[in-house]
Design a protein around this motif. Structure first.
Motif, mmCIF file in Angstrom:
data_model
loop_
_atom_site.group_PDB
_atom_site.id
_atom_site.type_symbol
_atom_site.label_atom_id
_atom_site.label_comp_id
_atom_site.label_asym_id
_atom_site.label_seq_id
_atom_site.Cartn_x
_atom_site.Cartn_y
_atom_site.Cartn_z
ATOM 1 N N TYR A 40 -6.040 -3.158 17.059
ATOM 2 C CA TYR A 40 -6.294 -3.938 18.269
ATOM 3 C C TYR A 40 -5.325 -3.548 19.387
ATOM 4 C CZ TYR A 40 -8.939 -7.390 15.446
ATOM 5 O OH TYR A 40 -9.836 -8.032 14.632
ATOM 6 N N HIS A 41 -5.743 -3.777 20.612
ATOM 7 C CA HIS A 41 -4.840 -3.632 21.765
ATOM 8 C C HIS A 41 -3.723 -4.663 21.650
ATOM 9 C CE1 HIS A 41 -3.360 -3.400 25.859
ATOM 10 N NE2 HIS A 41 -3.655 -4.674 26.060
ATOM 11 N N SER A 42 -4.095 -5.903 21.285
ATOM 12 C CA SER A 42 -3.104 -6.962 21.095
ATOM 13 C C SER A 42 -3.694 -8.088 20.260
ATOM 14 C CB SER A 42 -2.621 -7.518 22.454
ATOM 15 O OG SER A 42 -3.682 -8.129 23.156
ATOM 16 N N LEU A 43 -2.806 -8.904 19.724
ATOM 17 C CA LEU A 43 -3.191 -10.118 19.000
ATOM 18 C C LEU A 43 -2.706 -11.302 19.821
ATOM 19 C CD1 LEU A 43 -2.126 -9.353 15.306
ATOM 20 C CD2 LEU A 43 -4.472 -9.654 16.130
ATOM 21 N N LYS A 74 3.933 -5.158 12.825
ATOM 22 C CA LYS A 74 4.903 -4.154 13.289
ATOM 23 C C LYS A 74 4.353 -3.244 14.392
ATOM 24 C CE LYS A 74 7.742 -5.037 9.711
ATOM 25 N NZ LYS A 74 9.035 -5.700 9.889
ATOM 26 N N ASN A 75 3.018 -3.068 14.425
ATOM 27 C CA ASN A 75 2.441 -2.028 15.288
ATOM 28 C C ASN A 75 1.621 -2.561 16.456
ATOM 29 O OD1 ASN A 75 3.307 0.061 13.391
ATOM 30 N ND2 ASN A 75 1.738 -0.804 12.053
ATOM 31 N N THR A 76 1.159 -3.805 16.366
ATOM 32 C CA THR A 76 0.265 -4.362 17.379
ATOM 33 C C THR A 76 1.028 -5.288 18.302
ATOM 34 O OG1 THR A 76 -1.452 -4.339 15.668
ATOM 35 C CG2 THR A 76 -1.963 -5.523 17.699
ATOM 36 N N LYS A 77 0.718 -5.201 19.595
ATOM 37 C CA LYS A 77 1.379 -6.070 20.563
ATOM 38 C C LYS A 77 0.976 -7.529 20.326
ATOM 39 C CE LYS A 77 2.118 -2.851 24.387
ATOM 40 N NZ LYS A 77 1.889 -1.605 23.655
ATOM 41 N N LEU A 78 1.949 -8.409 20.430
ATOM 42 C CA LEU A 78 1.690 -9.846 20.333
ATOM 43 C C LEU A 78 1.587 -10.420 21.745
ATOM 44 C CD1 LEU A 78 4.044 -11.014 17.423
ATOM 45 C CD2 LEU A 78 1.650 -10.284 17.316
ATOM 46 N N GLN A 79 0.595 -11.266 21.938
ATOM 47 C CA GLN A 79 0.287 -11.774 23.278
ATOM 48 C C GLN A 79 0.291 -13.295 23.289
ATOM 49 O OE1 GLN A 79 -2.919 -9.667 25.205
ATOM 50 N NE2 GLN A 79 -3.677 -11.518 26.209
#
Length: 465
Positions: A40-43, A74-79
């Motif tokens: 994903y781009h972000s979660l 670890k790898n996906t941006k958190l939003q």
């Protein structure tokens, strides 16, 4: 190839929209690693109502939720979603509180902060955007989308220009009511793409049944990122489902590159969780279908359920249709505010009062009076004098940025709650929800004390003095 990016909302807006933000951290953590693998781009997993619900209903520390998920993802941006100068509360806070909240959010693991103001007043975004950028975060400014004689393409284009000038890293079209139609989306995205040189994202709800079609046209117009929810927690008042969108664009120039098999594993995890909340009654089956009234009255799904709740408590549910018709009338008289938190609750409550008292503006909540005084920001169009007089009489209306009138609060708040403080973030929980946070702190202390006492007693048995 113009790869389409996806923000997954299952950990925040999906369950906020379907079952009042009641998903627990313990239900999120087992699937967090798998979500991180999807690409994903972000979660989107924090902000909005998650902070309030964690403290109020789940007896959870929202800061601990953020840290726990960050350890796994670890790898996906958190939003997260932030209400500008309102943070995650329902009033404006001092600049020092806003800056500190942003700082601690990023420190604890947030990458992208979506910042909006209910009135699209750019002044109410300034402090949060500046703090986000200073901390190395991605500051996404959101246009609160609504329809009125004053809200046209030119209005949104000008707001987007202002957001870009403010330093926004990207811009989101935030359609909280699910009223952005497909061809209107195509035109809006096309014009925004001509105007700003930063990425564009779109967020909507399936309430009215048009959301996937709206995404299709927005994607064709060049949108960079879309918000979706994994299928068990999609549709209804939530977002369009992730998997069908991924399948629809496979082998096209918009191919997301996401693996449907992996997405299916994520879906299978959330299916029994949804069933559990259905059985418990927290999911009202009404929120799972299509409600075309949204297109007529522009009332978001969450606002509809709130109106029903208010009328039930007054034994006036028979007045529901009358209240629905009163909402757009109140909204027009109040200068066409977008119906997003906190304005949706405020306009809805005023409409209920107008109907059940039988006299319009006989009862006026303090929040509406403050709004008319300018304490929430600048209205889209000026409020007519006769309405102003009904609500606030001859009281003065301010024209400055509302937060300029608020003295620094952080040190005072620290002093007020110092006996409960166990971490630096606690003062921010207290700033937003003082009574709820204080109850949470007391319970946390009691629980900790009980555990420590037990450990001491057990140790005493093993090692008698």
């Amino acid at each position: 190839m113009t790869k389409l990016k996806i923000t997954e909302t299952v950990l925040r807006d999906a369950h906020q929209s379907l079952f009042a933000t009641r998903m627990k951290t313990e239900e999120m953590l087992p699937i967090a690693k798998k979500l991180d693998q999807v690409g994903y781009h972000s979660l989107e997993m924090w902000g909005g109502a998650t902070f309030d619900a964690s403290l109020r209903f789940l007896n959870e520390d929202p800061w601990e939720r953020l840290r726990s998920i960050r350890k796994v993802v670890k790898n996906t941006k958190l939003q997260m979603l932030l209400r500008g100068q309102n943070l995650l509360g329902y009033k404006h806070y001092a600049d020092d509180v806003v800056s500190e909240f942003v700082k601690k959010s990023i420190y604890n693991g947030i990458d992208i902060i979506r910042i909006f103001d209910a009135l699209n007043d750019i002044r109410n975004l300034e402090t949060a955007v500046k703090a986000t950028l200073e901390e190395g975060g991605h500051a996404q400014c959101a246009l609160s989308y609504t329809i009125s004689p004053a809200h046209n393409i030119e209005y949104y284009v000008n707001k987007a220009k202002d957001m870009e000038s403010l330093g926004a890293s990207s811009i989101c079209i935030k359609d909280m009511s699910g009223i952005l139609t497909p061809y209107a989306a195509f035109e809006l995205v096309t014009e925004l793409k001509k105007t700003v040189n930063i990425p564009l994202q779109i967020h909507t709800h399936y309430t009215s049944g048009i959301a996937s079609m709206t995404y299709l046209k927005a994607i064709e117009a060049g949108i960079d990122v879309v918000d979706t929810a994994i299928s068990p927690l999609a549709l209804g008042t939530s977002q369009p489902p992730t998997e069908p969108l991924v399948a629809a664009f496979k082998d096209t120039k918009y191919d997301t590159g996401l693996d449907l098999e992996l997405l299916n594993e994520v879906a299978e995890y959330f299916r029994p969780i949804k069933e559990q909340y259905l059985k418990s009654g927290l999911i009202d089956p009404k929120v799972l279908g299509v409600d075309a009234k949204t297109l007529v009255y522009q009332v978001p799904g969450g606002m509809l359920s709130n109106l029903i709740s208010q009328l039930k408590s007054q034994n006036k549910l028979d007045k529901f249709e009358e209240v629905l018709q009163e909402v757009p009338r109140v909204r027009e008289e109040l200068g066409y505010p977008p119906l997003v938190t906190p304005m949706s609750q405020m306009v809805g409550t005023q409409a209920v009062f107008n109907v059940i008292t039988g006299e319009r503006y006989k009862m006026v909540p303090k929040e509406i009076k403050d709004y008319v005084k300018g304490l929430y920001g600048q209205t889209t169009v000026p409020i007519k004098d006769d309405i102003k007089e009904k609500i606030i009489g001859n009281e003065e209306v301010i024209t400055c940025r509302p937060a300029d009138l608020i003295q620094p609060q952080l040190e005072i708040l620290k002093e007020e709650m110092k006996e409960y403080s166990e971490q630096e973030e606690d003062v921010l929980s207290y700033a937003l929800f003082p009574q709820i946070a204080e109850s949470f702190f007391k319970e946390r202390w009691a629980k900790k004390y009980k555990i420590e006492t037990t450990l001491y007693d057990e140790e005493a048995k093993t090692h008698p003095v």
